[in-house]
Enzyme design. Structure first.
Site, PDB file in Angstrom:
ATOM      1  N   ASP A  72       0.824  -1.215   0.000  1.00  0.00           N
ATOM      2  CA  ASP A  72       0.000   0.000   0.000  1.00  0.00           C
ATOM      3  C   ASP A  72       0.859   1.267   0.000  1.00  0.00           C
ATOM      4  OD1 ASP A  72      -2.701  -0.638  -0.287  1.00  0.00           O
ATOM      5  OD2 ASP A  72      -2.839  -1.334   1.788  1.00  0.00           O
ATOM      6  N   ASP A 149     -11.377  -8.029  13.396  1.00  0.00           N
ATOM      7  CA  ASP A 149     -10.178  -8.866  13.535  1.00  0.00           C
ATOM      8  C   ASP A 149      -9.627  -8.689  14.955  1.00  0.00           C
ATOM      9  OD1 ASP A 149     -10.477  -9.225  10.828  1.00  0.00           O
ATOM     10  OD2 ASP A 149      -8.810  -7.908  10.264  1.00  0.00           O
ATOM     11  N   GLU A 151      -6.554  -9.018  15.941  1.00  0.00           N
ATOM     12  CA  GLU A 151      -5.274  -8.308  15.926  1.00  0.00           C
ATOM     13  C   GLU A 151      -5.399  -6.798  15.838  1.00  0.00           C
ATOM     14  OE1 GLU A 151      -5.861 -10.880  13.797  1.00  0.00           O
ATOM     15  OE2 GLU A 151      -4.018 -12.028  13.422  1.00  0.00           O
ATOM     16  N   PRO A 192     -24.389  -5.793   5.564  1.00  0.00           N
ATOM     17  CA  PRO A 192     -23.037  -5.985   6.117  1.00  0.00           C
ATOM     18  C   PRO A 192     -22.357  -4.657   6.490  1.00  0.00           C
ATOM     19  CG  PRO A 192     -23.339  -7.284   4.108  1.00  0.00           C
ATOM     20  CD  PRO A 192     -24.544  -6.400   4.228  1.00  0.00           C
ATOM     21  N   GLN A 194     -23.948  -1.981   7.568  1.00  0.00           N
ATOM     22  CA  GLN A 194     -24.556  -1.584   8.850  1.00  0.00           C
ATOM     23  C   GLN A 194     -23.919  -2.340  10.011  1.00  0.00           C
ATOM     24  OE1 GLN A 194     -28.873  -1.969   8.768  1.00  0.00           O
ATOM     25  NE2 GLN A 194     -28.878  -1.611   6.570  1.00  0.00           N
ATOM     26  N   CYS A 383      17.262  -6.391 -10.429  1.00  0.00           N
ATOM     27  CA  CYS A 383      17.904  -7.033  -9.286  1.00  0.00           C
ATOM     28  C   CYS A 383      18.255  -8.482  -9.637  1.00  0.00           C
ATOM     29  CB  CYS A 383      17.024  -6.920  -8.041  1.00  0.00           C
ATOM     30  SG  CYS A 383      17.969  -7.091  -6.532  1.00  0.00           S
ATOM     31  N   LEU A 384      17.462  -9.476  -9.186  1.00  0.00           N
ATOM     32  CA  LEU A 384      17.759 -10.853  -9.572  1.00  0.00           C
ATOM     33  C   LEU A 384      17.796 -10.984 -11.102  1.00  0.00           C
ATOM     34  CD1 LEU A 384      18.148 -13.819  -8.708  1.00  0.00           C
ATOM     35  CD2 LEU A 384      15.666 -14.075  -8.853  1.00  0.00           C
ATOM     36  N   GLY A 385      16.951 -10.222 -11.783  1.00  0.00           N
ATOM     37  CA  GLY A 385      16.911 -10.265 -13.246  1.00  0.00           C
ATOM     38  C   GLY A 385      18.219  -9.795 -13.871  1.00  0.00           C
ATOM     39  N   MET A 386      18.912  -8.879 -13.194  1.00  0.00           N
ATOM     40  CA  MET A 386      20.237  -8.442 -13.640  1.00  0.00           C
ATOM     41  C   MET A 386      21.266  -9.537 -13.335  1.00  0.00           C
ATOM     42  SD  MET A 386      23.089  -7.327 -11.786  1.00  0.00           S
ATOM     43  CE  MET A 386      24.466  -6.225 -11.930  1.00  0.00           C
ATOM     44  N   HIS A 509      16.082  -1.498  -7.793  1.00  0.00           N
ATOM     45  CA  HIS A 509      14.695  -1.672  -8.225  1.00  0.00           C
ATOM     46  C   HIS A 509      14.128  -0.338  -8.730  1.00  0.00           C
ATOM     47  CE1 HIS A 509      13.999  -5.753  -6.625  1.00  0.00           C
ATOM     48  NE2 HIS A 509      14.900  -5.414  -5.726  1.00  0.00           N
ATOM     49  N   GLU A 511      11.599   0.215 -10.371  1.00  0.00           N
ATOM     50  CA  GLU A 511      10.123   0.256 -10.360  1.00  0.00           C
ATOM     51  C   GLU A 511       9.537   1.032  -9.186  1.00  0.00           C
ATOM     52  OE1 GLU A 511      12.042  -2.446  -9.961  1.00  0.00           O
ATOM     53  OE2 GLU A 511      11.190  -3.898  -8.544  1.00  0.00           O
TER      54      GLU A 511
HETATM   55  N1  GLN Z   1      18.359 -12.806  -4.342  1.00  0.00           N
HETATM   56  C1  GLN Z   1      19.146 -11.744  -4.889  1.00  0.00           C
HETATM   57  C2  GLN Z   1      19.995 -11.055  -3.839  1.00  0.00           C
HETATM   58  O1  GLN Z   1      19.753 -11.192  -2.676  1.00  0.00           O
HETATM   59  C3  GLN Z   1      18.278 -10.737  -5.615  1.00  0.00           C
HETATM   60  C4  GLN Z   1      17.400  -9.942  -4.716  1.00  0.00           C
HETATM   61  C5  GLN Z   1      16.294  -9.230  -5.428  1.00  0.00           C
HETATM   62  O2  GLN Z   1      15.988  -9.539  -6.578  1.00  0.00           O
HETATM   63  N2  GLN Z   1      15.690  -8.267  -4.765  1.00  0.00           N
HETATM   64  O3  GLN Z   1      20.918 -10.355  -4.157  1.00  0.00           O
END
Ligand code: GLN
Length: 543
Positions: A72, A149, A151, A192, A194, A383-386, A509, A511
């Protein structure tokens, strides 16, 4: 002026867009010249979502200061165009950890520690900290989950107390509910709603506004009924029909004069006349039929799109600005791996491999990187994609399929991605990665530098592993450029391939910093590369 507080609670069911409602109302207030911040109170006992499975929780949204937060917070930042900080996400786990550590320290001088007042005071202290740390004049506070809830009780009790602590003029309570639709009779039901208002009242909170979400239009009679039964003014019942266009929500709330009502009750006068022209353009653009591009998103949590929500939004932002429509093909990396074939990728005009952890589906993601490299398909690795783009390239140049990241193979002969030195002795899993904003120096003459069109940027990180510098020169000799580096030159932040239309991977990241009105430069560059390539491939028939 004293700080004003708007509290959001949920009724009937969760996942009806309470976060988006809070974010959109924040935008309405920002448009009127107020400095706003939003805080999410999450009743679960985990300290933060950083260690939770994306299946349970969706994406972990990372802030500038490295806080790992609820998704969020991403809505809040994107809708309001603010940068929030770690006080903006509070969990039961954090509250108890703090109170218990104070108790161990002897701060309570032998007193008995109880939910009321100790836990509620700690919650109130954290709510008050938002204005202090962000300078916000209006703080919007959303409580996760729904009323009823177990919690969430201490949080609701804290909210209840705040009306007398801060006063009626400085507090406003919004209850977001759901109107179920009965198909057999073709009606929407208010019962619901109400009940949930009654439940809220039994805790001592009387809502000042009810946002009634529904999948079908709500007529005036129904809104009146809600007003009557739930004891709110008719003006304060806000029916909100589901919209396909997420960014239309502020415009819909604006039409219903939501901000006027809230400001009147908080005894504030708007400082600015809202200017929605940019938002209207954005929403009109979403509705306009645009040529479609297909982007394969290869991940391991693709069944749950919320696990990649910022990636999806960043793609949409860039596509809107370029004038194309992005059709995301959600590809399960394990299925790709199992299929032993590229056929799942054949339709894709571009490929994204997002962040991730753990070895499941890794080979499928490497297959995607291989396909992108060898077929000249634009590729963006996050990240992992790199890291996997680097692994794939290593397997290619060393002609050895055992090249890997030590996250997945500790005894690989080519550990091209390796644990960062300062991560070596860490045993605690929570909040111990390289997190948050770090600078990245862009290297002239690279795709990345061209995209950003500046010399240095700051981006948000969340990782333990990094490019192993032992291999830098070998990679460079074979056509990989390290287009973004930490200022000391030691950590590879961006890698890209020469002789490829667009193969770029970032250790960070991007994004998280994309906004609907300000798409991220790398997503813009990626989507443009996809679109350009597609256009050059489609030749006129008479050629
Ligand atoms: N697992 C990888 C690392 O820890 C990539 C992490 C990720 O993609 N945020 O470096």
């Amino acid at each position: 002026m004293s700080t004003k507080y708007i509290f959001f609670t949920g009724g009937v069911v969760s996942s009806v867009g309470k976060g988006v409602t809070a974010a959109a109302i924040g935008r309405l207030l920002k448009e009127r010249g107020f400095k706003v911040a939003v805080q999410k109170l999450d009743p679960y006992i985990n300290v933060d979502p950083g260690t939770m499975s994306p299946y349970q929780h969706g994406e972990v949204f990372v802030l500038d200061d490295g806080a790992e937060t609820d998704l969020d917070l991403g809505h809040y930042e994107r809708f309001i165009d603010v940068r929030l900080n770690r006080v903006c996400n509070v969990t039961t786990g954090q509250v108890y950890a703090e109170v218990i550590s104070k108790e161990r320290h002897g701060d309570f001088l032998g007193g008995t520690i109880q939910v009321i007042p100790h836990i509620t005071n700690e919650i109130k202290r954290r709510i008050a900290a938002v204005a202090k740390s962000t300078g916000a004049e209006i703080v919007l506070v959303e409580v996760g989950g729904t009323v009823g809830d177990i919690e969430s009780l201490p949080f609701l009790e804290a909210l209840r107390q705040l009306r007398s602590d801060f006063g009626r003029d400085d507090t406003f309570y919004v209850h977001v509910t759901w109107l179920p639709y009965i198909k057999a009779t073709g009606e929407l039901k208010t019962k619901p709603t109400q009940h949930s208002v009654r439940e809220l009242r039994s805790i001592g909170i009387s809502p000042d506004m009810i946002v009634a979400r529904s999948d079908y239009p709500v007529d005036a009679g129904l809104a009146e009924k809600i007003a009557q039964f739930c004891d709110v003014e008719k003006r304060a019942v806000v029916p909100m029909v589901t919209t396909e266009v997420l960014y239309e929500v502020p415009l819909l709330l604006e039409e219903k004069h939501v901000a006027e009502y809230i400001l009147e009750k908080l005894k504030l006068s708007p400082r600015l006349v809202p200017d929605w022209s940019e938002w209207r353009r954005l929403v009109a653009e979403v509705r306009r039929p645009r040529p479609s591009i297909k982007i394969a998103l290869v991940g391991k949590y693709v069944e749950l799109h919320d696990a990649y929500i910022s990636v999806r939004e960043a793609l949409k932002h860039a596509a809107l600005h370029i004038g194309v429509d992005v059709d995301i093909q959600w590809i399960h990396s394990t299925e790709l791996e199992r299929s032993h074939s590229d056929s799942m990728l054949q339709e894709a005009n571009g490929i994204i491999v997002p962040g991730g952890f753990g070895s499941r589906g890794i080979e499928g993601k490497i297959m995607a990187a291989r396909y992108a490299r060898s077929h000249n398909i634009p590729y963006l690795g996050l990240c992992l994609g790199m890291q996997l783009m680097v692994v794939e390239f290593a397997r290619y140049i060393f002609q050895n399929e055992r090249a890997n990241s030590t996250e997945f193979d500790q005894s690989t002969p080519y550990p091209v991605i390796d644990l960062m030195p300062d991560q070596q002795n860490i045993t605690d899993m929570g909040g111990t990665m390289r997190l948050g904003l770090y600078p990245c120096v862009l290297q002239p003459g690279t795709i990345a530098q061209h995209a950003y069109n500046t010399e240095q940027v700051e981006e948000r990180h969340r990782h333990r592993f990094e490019f192993n510098n032992q291999f830098r020169s070998r990679f460079q000799e074979h056509g990989m450029k390290f287009s973004g580096l930490s200022p000391d030159g030691k950590l590879v932040e961006i890698a890209e391939l020469e002789n490829h239309p667009f193969m770029v991977g970032t250790q960070f990241h991007p994004e998280f910093l994309s906004r609907p009105n300000r798409p991220h430069p790398l997503f813009m560059a990626f989507v443009s590369a996809v679109w350009q390539k597609l256009q050059t491939n489609i030749r006129p028939l008479d050629e």
